[in-house]
Structures are given as structure tokens and as C-alpha cells.
Scaffold this motif. Structure first.
Motif, PDB file in Angstrom:
ATOM      1  N   ILE A  70      14.738 139.296 115.539  1.00 33.35           N
ATOM      2  CA  ILE A  70      13.428 139.867 115.844  1.00 33.35           C
ATOM      3  C   ILE A  70      12.421 138.731 115.797  1.00 33.35           C
ATOM      4  CG2 ILE A  70      11.851 141.759 115.288  1.00 33.35           C
ATOM      5  CD1 ILE A  70      13.816 142.510 113.060  1.00 33.35           C
ATOM      6  N   SER A  71      11.568 138.661 116.789  1.00 33.78           N
ATOM      7  CA  SER A  71      10.514 137.652 116.691  1.00 33.78           C
ATOM      8  C   SER A  71       9.229 138.168 117.302  1.00 33.78           C
ATOM      9  CB  SER A  71      10.967 136.343 117.345  1.00 33.78           C
ATOM     10  OG  SER A  71      11.302 136.574 118.673  1.00 33.78           O
ATOM     11  N   GLY A  72       8.143 137.508 116.950  1.00 34.11           N
ATOM     12  CA  GLY A  72       6.857 137.965 117.460  1.00 34.11           C
ATOM     13  C   GLY A  72       5.803 136.885 117.348  1.00 34.11           C
ATOM     14  N   HIS A  73       4.780 137.024 118.196  1.00 30.01           N
ATOM     15  CA  HIS A  73       3.657 136.100 118.122  1.00 30.01           C
ATOM     16  C   HIS A  73       2.448 136.848 117.588  1.00 30.01           C
ATOM     17  CE1 HIS A  73       1.866 132.256 118.993  1.00 30.01           C
ATOM     18  NE2 HIS A  73       0.784 132.917 119.339  1.00 30.01           N
ATOM     19  N   VAL A  74       1.891 136.330 116.498  1.00 31.17           N
ATOM     20  CA  VAL A  74       0.829 137.028 115.779  1.00 31.17           C
ATOM     21  C   VAL A  74      -0.480 136.242 115.887  1.00 31.17           C
ATOM     22  CG1 VAL A  74       0.074 137.790 113.480  1.00 31.17           C
ATOM     23  CG2 VAL A  74       2.476 137.995 114.135  1.00 31.17           C
ATOM     24  N   TYR A  75      -1.546 136.946 116.216  1.00 33.95           N
ATOM     25  CA  TYR A  75      -2.870 136.327 116.213  1.00 33.95           C
ATOM     26  C   TYR A  75      -3.634 136.755 114.967  1.00 33.95           C
ATOM     27  CZ  TYR A  75      -2.525 134.685 120.998  1.00 33.95           C
ATOM     28  OH  TYR A  75      -2.157 134.013 122.129  1.00 33.95           O
ATOM     29  N   LYS A  76      -4.136 135.762 114.235  1.00 30.98           N
ATOM     30  CA  LYS A  76      -5.006 136.046 113.104  1.00 30.98           C
ATOM     31  C   LYS A  76      -6.336 135.354 113.374  1.00 30.98           C
ATOM     32  CE  LYS A  76      -1.602 135.851 109.373  1.00 30.98           C
ATOM     33  NZ  LYS A  76      -1.563 135.785 107.905  1.00 30.98           N
ATOM     34  N   GLN A  78      -7.727 133.015 111.718  1.00 30.75           N
ATOM     35  CA  GLN A  78      -7.673 131.566 111.486  1.00 30.75           C
ATOM     36  C   GLN A  78      -6.542 130.868 112.243  1.00 30.75           C
ATOM     37  OE1 GLN A  78     -10.088 130.179 109.811  1.00 30.75           O
ATOM     38  NE2 GLN A  78     -10.965 132.142 109.203  1.00 30.75           N
ATOM     39  N   VAL A  79      -5.364 131.503 112.290  1.00 32.73           N
ATOM     40  CA  VAL A  79      -4.193 130.827 112.865  1.00 32.73           C
ATOM     41  C   VAL A  79      -3.381 131.762 113.748  1.00 32.73           C
ATOM     42  CG1 VAL A  79      -3.697 129.051 111.160  1.00 32.73           C
ATOM     43  CG2 VAL A  79      -3.029 131.409 110.701  1.00 32.73           C
ATOM     44  N   ASP A  80      -2.639 131.164 114.671  1.00 28.85           N
ATOM     45  CA  ASP A  80      -1.626 131.908 115.422  1.00 28.85           C
ATOM     46  C   ASP A  80      -0.281 131.576 114.807  1.00 28.85           C
ATOM     47  OD1 ASP A  80      -3.717 132.436 116.997  1.00 28.85           O
ATOM     48  OD2 ASP A  80      -2.999 131.324 118.736  1.00 28.85           O
ATOM     49  N   LEU A  81       0.608 132.565 114.795  1.00 29.63           N
ATOM     50  CA  LEU A  81       1.895 132.345 114.151  1.00 29.63           C
ATOM     51  C   LEU A  81       3.040 132.815 115.020  1.00 29.63           C
ATOM     52  CD1 LEU A  81       1.247 133.880 110.616  1.00 29.63           C
ATOM     53  CD2 LEU A  81       1.469 131.444 111.149  1.00 29.63           C
ATOM     54  N   ASP A  82       4.119 132.039 115.031  1.00 29.58           N
ATOM     55  CA  ASP A  82       5.372 132.514 115.580  1.00 29.58           C
ATOM     56  C   ASP A  82       6.245 132.922 114.415  1.00 29.58           C
ATOM     57  OD1 ASP A  82       5.632 132.489 118.379  1.00 29.58           O
ATOM     58  OD2 ASP A  82       5.434 130.294 118.345  1.00 29.58           O
ATOM     59  N   LEU A  83       6.642 134.181 114.380  1.00 32.04           N
ATOM     60  CA  LEU A  83       7.489 134.654 113.283  1.00 32.04           C
ATOM     61  C   LEU A  83       8.851 135.032 113.833  1.00 32.04           C
ATOM     62  CD1 LEU A  83       4.991 136.962 111.344  1.00 32.04           C
ATOM     63  CD2 LEU A  83       5.528 134.549 110.927  1.00 32.04           C
ATOM     64  N   ASN A  97       6.616 129.574 112.572  1.00 30.55           N
ATOM     65  CA  ASN A  97       6.425 128.480 113.531  1.00 30.55           C
ATOM     66  C   ASN A  97       7.665 127.580 113.625  1.00 30.55           C
ATOM     67  OD1 ASN A  97       3.863 129.385 114.188  1.00 30.55           O
ATOM     68  ND2 ASN A  97       2.881 128.157 112.598  1.00 30.55           N
ATOM     69  N   ARG A  98       8.794 128.215 113.775  1.00 33.68           N
ATOM     70  CA  ARG A  98      10.106 127.567 113.954  1.00 33.68           C
ATOM     71  C   ARG A  98      10.586 126.783 112.729  1.00 33.68           C
ATOM     72  NH1 ARG A  98       7.108 127.111 118.066  1.00 33.68           N
ATOM     73  NH2 ARG A  98       7.523 128.473 119.835  1.00 33.68           N
ATOM     74  N   VAL A  99       9.886 126.886 111.624  1.00 39.85           N
ATOM     75  CA  VAL A  99      10.351 126.233 110.400  1.00 39.85           C
ATOM     76  C   VAL A  99      11.012 127.280 109.504  1.00 39.85           C
ATOM     77  CG1 VAL A  99       9.676 124.938 108.330  1.00 39.85           C
ATOM     78  CG2 VAL A  99       8.449 124.586 110.499  1.00 39.85           C
ATOM     79  N   GLU A 100      12.288 127.054 109.200  1.00 43.18           N
ATOM     80  CA  GLU A 100      12.993 128.021 108.375  1.00 43.18           C
ATOM     81  C   GLU A 100      12.410 128.023 106.959  1.00 43.18           C
ATOM     82  OE1 GLU A 100      17.292 127.714 108.360  1.00 43.18           O
ATOM     83  OE2 GLU A 100      17.388 129.105 106.676  1.00 43.18           O
ATOM     84  N   LEU A 111       2.475 138.457 108.139  1.00 40.56           N
ATOM     85  CA  LEU A 111       2.095 139.606 108.953  1.00 40.56           C
ATOM     86  C   LEU A 111       2.086 140.807 108.018  1.00 40.56           C
ATOM     87  CD1 LEU A 111       1.723 141.038 111.752  1.00 40.56           C
ATOM     88  CD2 LEU A 111       4.214 141.171 111.887  1.00 40.56           C
ATOM     89  N   ASN A 112       1.023 141.581 108.036  1.00 45.54           N
ATOM     90  CA  ASN A 112       0.962 142.780 107.193  1.00 45.54           C
ATOM     91  C   ASN A 112       1.066 144.027 108.055  1.00 45.54           C
ATOM     92  OD1 ASN A 112      -1.212 140.810 105.482  1.00 45.54           O
ATOM     93  ND2 ASN A 112       0.429 141.792 104.358  1.00 45.54           N
ATOM     94  N   ALA A 113       1.839 144.988 107.573  1.00 43.67           N
ATOM     95  CA  ALA A 113       1.983 146.240 108.309  1.00 43.67           C
ATOM     96  C   ALA A 113       2.054 147.404 107.343  1.00 43.67           C
ATOM     97  CB  ALA A 113       3.243 146.199 109.173  1.00 43.67           C
ATOM     98  N   ILE A 114       1.374 148.470 107.689  1.00 43.72           N
ATOM     99  CA  ILE A 114       1.421 149.702 106.907  1.00 43.72           C
ATOM    100  C   ILE A 114       2.051 150.756 107.803  1.00 43.72           C
ATOM    101  CG2 ILE A 114       0.058 151.464 105.701  1.00 43.72           C
ATOM    102  CD1 ILE A 114      -0.249 148.679 104.465  1.00 43.72           C
ATOM    103  N   LEU A 115       3.121 151.373 107.301  1.00 48.81           N
ATOM    104  CA  LEU A 115       3.809 152.379 108.103  1.00 48.81           C
ATOM    105  C   LEU A 115       3.611 153.759 107.492  1.00 48.81           C
ATOM    106  CD1 LEU A 115       7.227 151.966 109.735  1.00 48.81           C
ATOM    107  CD2 LEU A 115       6.765 154.062 108.490  1.00 48.81           C
ATOM    108  N   PHE A 116       3.285 154.716 108.338  1.00 46.86           N
ATOM    109  CA  PHE A 116       3.123 156.085 107.845  1.00 46.86           C
ATOM    110  C   PHE A 116       4.009 157.017 108.656  1.00 46.86           C
ATOM    111  CE2 PHE A 116       0.543 160.132 107.597  1.00 46.86           C
ATOM    112  CZ  PHE A 116       0.939 160.429 106.311  1.00 46.86           C
ATOM    113  N   SER A 117       4.871 157.758 107.970  1.00 44.17           N
ATOM    114  CA  SER A 117       5.762 158.699 108.655  1.00 44.17           C
ATOM    115  C   SER A 117       5.807 159.995 107.848  1.00 44.17           C
ATOM    116  CB  SER A 117       7.164 158.094 108.776  1.00 44.17           C
ATOM    117  OG  SER A 117       7.799 158.123 107.521  1.00 44.17           O
ATOM    118  N   PRO A 118       6.347 161.064 108.426  1.00 43.22           N
ATOM    119  CA  PRO A 118       6.368 162.333 107.697  1.00 43.22           C
ATOM    120  C   PRO A 118       7.075 162.226 106.339  1.00 43.22           C
ATOM    121  CG  PRO A 118       6.890 162.718 109.989  1.00 43.22           C
ATOM    122  CD  PRO A 118       6.846 161.229 109.806  1.00 43.22           C
TER     123      PRO A 118
END
Ligand code: ATP
Ligand code: MG
Length: 378
Positions: A70-76, A78-83, A97-100, A111-118
Motif C-alpha cells: 500500500i502506498s500513498g502521497h500525502v500533502y501536509k 509543511q511537507v509532502d510525504l511518500d508513504l 520518502n523511500r527510506v525504510e 498520516l493520521n486517520a480516524i475511522l468511524f463504522s457501525p
């Protein structure tokens, strides 16, 4: 922050999914078992390197494949990130950013995420373990120190419990070594507990406001942290929490040896959600419990913002159709202009479209994603 570009390969039924998201509202429509929850879960995994549905990462790899990527490009601001996160049969690895990253705790929180489900109703209705998992997962993603101490606590607890079992079976006899382990455990427990107090006290304010806003009622929601050692109070500093933990271990020593397990500490803590001072676990109606669960998630959005300066992604799995019109519109107004939001639904009916401003709408079918007009990706 927002997730612009997203790629999932061999993630459950998402074999090759490549998509650009809208910075504001993204809606995924699809019939049952097409991959809507899988997609939200994959986004959540990119953020936390954990699923909200399972602790077994192997389940996430597409049947008969060896890895999931799974990968994604995130805009913040201050910085852009490749995760990127890779799951194999042996474990998982993460890259910024390609560094393990040598440790996943260095990766989580980018990257922060809040998930809401039933199922989040269980936060109110379910067993205490669900509320502890909630604290560990959610405080962990905003505070690397919490993540560190919570995992250290699990590790030392395991060590102590193993030793207690040996003592119980008469395979070990060194009580002094038990004291050393208890001392160490009390130290780490104190670090966990003071942070739980702190974060829950922030969350309490936001949750009360969110509940009032969503339900437009005068009922007052209170979030109360209930440490297993009841003598520990919000005012205690880490040293006195440590002393009280230690005293509790001492008091329970004989019983712990008899039972072969540690009887108090953060692994037995709980949270109480009260409406007008009545514990909603016992007294709340289904609708009240659902609104509390939603309020807690909304409060978390504010908490993440307070502690990191960025709003997290908001993932809403199958929840819109369960909310009435006024709660839907309260929810959407609450988050408007703050979070990048992802909404799944099986049915267009039941969603108040007029209050969602210019969403990007996708269809999910057999693990593939299509823009509502024309195919996005094959
Ligand atoms: P609903 O509307 O019922 O919630 P959904 O679109 O959210 O449906 P998902 O839970 O995302 O459905 O996807 C379920 C599908 O994913 C099922 O068909 C299931 O068999 C498939 N699936 C789950 N795990 C794997 C896996 N490891 N490999 C391949 N397919 C999987
Ligand atoms: Mg689903």
C-alpha cells in the motif's frame, strides 16, 4: 493533511487499485462485498500500520498472494510525504520518502486517520478491552511516546506474567526477581496512565461539545477515565502514580502468585461515558450510544488537530444512512473545510446529498474503482 494519490496491490480483494482522491469529500458507492470497507481499511492501514478489523495482518494479503503493498502521497501544510507499507508472510515494513523505517513507531503518526463504522457502537456497549484498544490505537497515532510506553508495558507485563506462572507452578522461587519486575512494570504503567489522563481530559471537552452539536440536546456527555487502581487520580504526578501502582502490586502479591497473572494496571483500565452522570454503557439507548460513539470520533479529530496542528483523514464506513437528516447535516457541518473525508454507502438513498458540497463520487465493483463517469482504472 490529505491523501492525494493512493495505490493498493494485493490488499484483500483490491488487487491493483490506483486512484487520485479529492482533497475534500470522496464517496464510494457499491453493493455488498465489493471492497468498500477494504479500501477504507487499506487507507487506515497506510496511516497506522494496523487494521481496525483484525490483528492478523496475514488476512489482509489477497488469497494465494505473498505480499500486500500500500502506498500513498500525502500533502501536509509543511511537507509532502511518500508513504509505503509492505505486508509479507514474515511481517511488515514501512517507508517514508523511500527510506525504510527501522521501527514502525517512527512511521506511525505521519498520516493520521480516524475511522468511524457501525461497530464503533461497541466502544460504548462492548467490553473494557475495546476501550483500552481505542486508547492505545488513537493516542498512539498522535503521540509516539504513548505508542512506545504502551508497547513497552505489554512487553514487561508479559514478562511478569510469565514469571508469575512459573512461581504458581513452583518452577521458580525468587520473590525478589518478582519485585524487580513489578517495580519496572509500575514505572512503565505510570507513563501510560498519566498520558491516558491527559489525553482523555482533552477529549472530554471536545466530546461534550460534539455531542451537544450533533444531538442538539441539552444532555451532557462526560468521559471519565477509570484506572484499575482506583486510588490513582488525575492530579497525581508520575512519581505518585508509580508509588500507587507499586503499592497495588504489593497488596495483590500473594493473589497474583496464586493466579499466575497481574491483577491491576493499565491492562485493566476502563473509560466511562456518562450522559447526565448516568453510565451510558448500562443506561443509554441505542441512539444515544451511537451518538456518543460519533461524538468521540469527532472529538478525536479535534484532539489530533490540537496535538499535531493538522486535521486527520475521516473515514466513514456505512454510517451515513444510519444517521437521520439532522445528524447527517450536523456531522457534515462539523467537519466542513477541516478533514478530507471518505464515505462508503451501498445506496444513494438515505444520504442527504444536498448537504455534501461537491463530492467526488466513485463506484467500487469487484475490488476495482471507477469514477462515476467512466473508468478510472482497470
Ligand atoms: P458491505 O457493503 O457488505 O460492507 P464491502 O464492499 O464493504 O461490503 P468488503 O468488506 O470491502 O465489502 O469486501 C469484502 C470482500 O473482500 C469479500 O468478497 C471478501 O471475500 C473479500 N476478501 C476479504 N479478504 C480477502 C483476501 N484476503 N483476499 C481476497 N479477497 C478478500
Ligand atoms: Mg463494508
Amino acid at each position: 493533511m490529505y491523501l492525494k494519490h493512493f495505490l493498493a496491490q494485493n490488499y484483500r480483494n483490491l488487487q491493483q487499485l490506483n486512484v487520485e482522491f479529492d482533497p475534500n469529500v470522496n464517496i464510494f458507492i457499491g453493493q455488498n462485498a465489493q471492497g468498500k470497507t477494504n479500501l477504507l481499511e487499506a487507507i487506515y492501514f497506510l496511516a497506522l500500520t494496523r487494521s481496525h478489523r483484525t490483528n492478523k495482518d496475514q488476512e489482509l494479503i489477497t488469497f494465494d498472494q505473498d505480499y500486500a503493498n500500500i502506498s500513498g502521497h500525502v500533502y501536509k501544510s509543511q511537507v509532502d510525504l511518500d508513504l509505503r507499507v509492505l505486508i509479507t508472510k514474515k511481517g511488515k515494513k514501512a517507508w517514508i520518502n523511500r527510506v525504510e523505517q527501522a521501527k514502525l513507531s517512527k512511521y506511525v503518526g505521519q498520516l493520521n486517520a480516524i475511522l468511524f463504522s457501525p461497530e464503533d457502537l461497541d466502544l460504548i456497549k462492548g467490553a473494557p478491552a475495546i476501550r483500552r484498544r481505542f486508547m492505545d490505537q488513537e493516542f498512539g497515532q498522535i503521540n509516539p511516546e504513548y505508542l512506545y510506553f504502551a508497547s513497552k508495558y505489554r512487553q514487561v507485563l508479559q514478562q511478569k506474567n510469565n514469571y508469575l506462572k512459573q512461581l504458581a507452578k513452583g518452577e521458580a522461587h525468587d520473590r525478589l526477581f518478582l519485585d524487580v519486575l513489578s517495580d519496572q512494570l509500575a514505572g512503565v504503567a505510570a507513563e501510560v496512565i498519566v498520558r491516558r489522563f491527559k489525553f482523555l481530559s482533552y477529549l472530554r471537552e471536545y466530546a461534550r461539545d460534539a455531542y451537544e452539536y450533533i444531538s442538539s440536546s441539552s444532555e451532557k456527555l462526560t468521559v471519565i477515565y477509570r484506572p484499575a487502581v482506583a486510588e490513582i487520580a488525575a492530579e497525581d504526578n508520575p512519581e505518585s502514580v508509580y508509588q500507587k501502582m507499586l503499592a497495588s502490586f504489593q497488596k495483590n502479591k500473594a493473589a497474583e502468585i496464586r493466579k499466575g497473572t497481574t491483577l491491576s494496571g493499565p491492562h485493566r483500565d476502563d473509560i466511562e461515558f456518562a450522559l447526565n452522570d448516568k453510565d451510558a454503557h448500562f443506561y443509554g439507548s441505542q441512539g444515544q450510544q451511537r451518538t456518543i460513539a460519533l461524538s468521540i470520533k469527532l472529538a478525536e479529530i479535534q484532539l489530533v488537530h490540537q496535538l499535531t496542528g493538522e486535521y486527520p483523514l475521516l473515514l466513514l464506513d456505512d454510517v451515513m444512512s444510519e444517521l437521520d437528516h439532522s445528524r447527517q447535516s450536523a456531522l457534515l457541518n462539523y467537519i466542513h473545510g477541516k478533514t478530507q473525508t471518505f464515505i462508503t454507502t451501498t445506496d444513494l438513498a438515505g444520504i442527504s446529498w444536498e448537504i455534501i458540497k461537491k463530492p467526488k463520487v466513485y463506484r467500487i465493483k469487484s475490488g476495482k474503482i471507477y469514477l462515476e463517469k467512466g473508468e478510472l482504472n482497470g
